[in-house]
Motif scaffolding. Structure first.
Motif, mmCIF file in Angstrom:
data_model
loop_
_atom_site.group_PDB
_atom_site.id
_atom_site.type_symbol
_atom_site.label_atom_id
_atom_site.label_comp_id
_atom_site.label_asym_id
_atom_site.label_seq_id
_atom_site.Cartn_x
_atom_site.Cartn_y
_atom_site.Cartn_z
ATOM 1 N N TYR A 18 0.866 -1.248 0.118
ATOM 2 C CA TYR A 18 -0.051 -0.029 -0.060
ATOM 3 C C TYR A 18 0.987 1.180 -0.055
ATOM 4 O O TYR A 18 0.567 2.169 -0.835
ATOM 5 N N ARG A 55 -4.333 4.901 -5.232
ATOM 6 C CA ARG A 55 -5.436 5.563 -4.428
ATOM 7 C C ARG A 55 -5.486 6.963 -4.978
ATOM 8 O O ARG A 55 -6.527 7.577 -4.609
ATOM 9 N N HIS A 101 -6.701 -4.157 -3.680
ATOM 10 C CA HIS A 101 -5.436 -3.761 -3.898
ATOM 11 C C HIS A 101 -4.802 -4.722 -4.792
ATOM 12 O O HIS A 101 -3.952 -4.478 -5.793
#
Length: 352
Positions: free
Chosen positions: A5, A11, A136
């Motif tokens: 991440y 994102r 993800h």
């Protein structure tokens, strides 16, 4: 997953004003972070660039490195269209690194990134219970299909060449080499493991069927389904059919898969009309070979059931039957929901 991440920008790219937000990320704001991360992950580039020394410290878990390499390659790839934003941030080193996204992707794939993600990440029972994990990994796969279609085509071509090598060895009664590339097959099996379960009801597999783009990546996902199933060599048939079953495992996606398998241009091995015709012929041949046996005895007998079929053909038939069962079950469920809600539906599916 936390590390994946932190090295991702997906994102941010989904939000308005992405270019402004990107400049605030440590990857762009810190001139040293991205180059140091890349140097650690891309140490294998020393094989391609002899003048560049490899990092002395080995990874205790090489599989983890391959996954991080793949994720970092997808990050670099997603930044490529915004290269000018990177240069505008004053981070010229990052702009240079972005150009090496495909080299890093090659390294990760060659070292088994797809296999490691399936066996070490998706095999964990917790994976599909966490929306963040599933989304993800879906984003990583989507980025691969959208940004590197030529890479996927190359992997498929190598799979075709490997299948030809296997066939030639089998014809000569020899064992095929053990080191043949299986990266495309591993990709298909990874995607199957990712989408075959959806306990959270995220419906991410819809992106592979919806041709009208809700986002810029959906056409690429749909093209991948077509590319993967085009002129399938025998070793890829079962992995591809199993992927179709995973992508058709919801009432919303099963009709799209049904349309694919009944389309006029669908090749015979996947075409449902051809499959049922072949299955009927095989059934008739069993009845002719065992006229004195009852149907129950014929079905229960292990010997006639596989007579006339090779082991691979039997696996292909079982995979297709399972796919048909998935599609039929989901479409029946969809029709039941529509009837309960009072929505009239056409006889498109029942006509077949």
């Amino acid at each position: 997953m936390a590390l994946l991440y932190n090295i991702s920008v997906s994102r941010v790219l989904k939000r308005q004003g992405a270019e402004t937000l990107l400049r605030q990320l440590p990857l762009l704001a810190d001139a040293e972070l991205a180059p140091q991360l890349h140097a650690r992950l891309a140490e294998g580039e020393a094989r391609l660039e002899p003048e560049r020394p490899a990092h002395e410290e080995p990874w205790q878990t090489p599989g983890l490195r391959t996954v991080l390499q793949f994720a970092w390659a997808m990050t670099l790839s997603s930044l490529r269209p915004l290269d000018y934003a990177c240069r505008g941030s004053g981070n010229g080193e990052l702009a240079r690194i972005i150009e090496k996204d495909e080299i890093l992707a090659d390294m990760a794939i060659k070292d088994g990134a797809f296999l490691h993600m399936r066996e070490k990440m998706l095999a964990n029972e917790m994976f599909h219970t966490e929306e963040f994990f599933v989304r993800h990994l879906h984003d990583l796969m989507s980025e691969l299909m959208d940004a590197m279609p030529l890479k996927l085509k190359d992997l498929r071509n190598r799979a075709d060449e490997a299948a030809h090598t296997i066939q030639m060895h089998q014809q000569e009664g020899l064992e095929p080499p053990e080191n043949l590339p299986r990266h495309f097959e591993q990709l298909l099996r990874l995607l199957t493991a990712l989408y075959e379960r959806d306990p959270l009801g995220l419906g991410l597999s819809r992106g592979y069927w919806v041709t009208e783009a809700a986002n810029h990546r959906q056409p690429s996902l749909h093209k991948f389904v077509r590319l993967a199933g085009d002129l399938l060599p025998p070793p890829l048939f079962v992995p591809y059919v199993e992927l179709l079953a995973a992508l058709a495992s919801s009432p919303a996606t099963a009709p799209h898969c049904f349309s694919l398998l009944t389309a006029a241009g669908t090749p015979p091995p996947l075409n449902l009309a051809h499959f049922f015709s072949s299955l009927h012929q095989y059934y008739n041949s069993l009845m002719r070979e065992a006229p004195s046996m009852s149907r129950v005895e014929t079905y229960a007998s292990a010997t006639p059931a596989s007579k006339g079929l090779t082991a691979r053909q039997l696996k292909d038939m079982v995979a297709m039957l399972r796919l048909v069962a998935v599609i039929a079950g989901r479409i029946c469920k969809l029709c039941g929901v529509m009837q309960q809600s009072g929505v009239a539906h056409s006889g498109h599916f029942t006509a077949h």
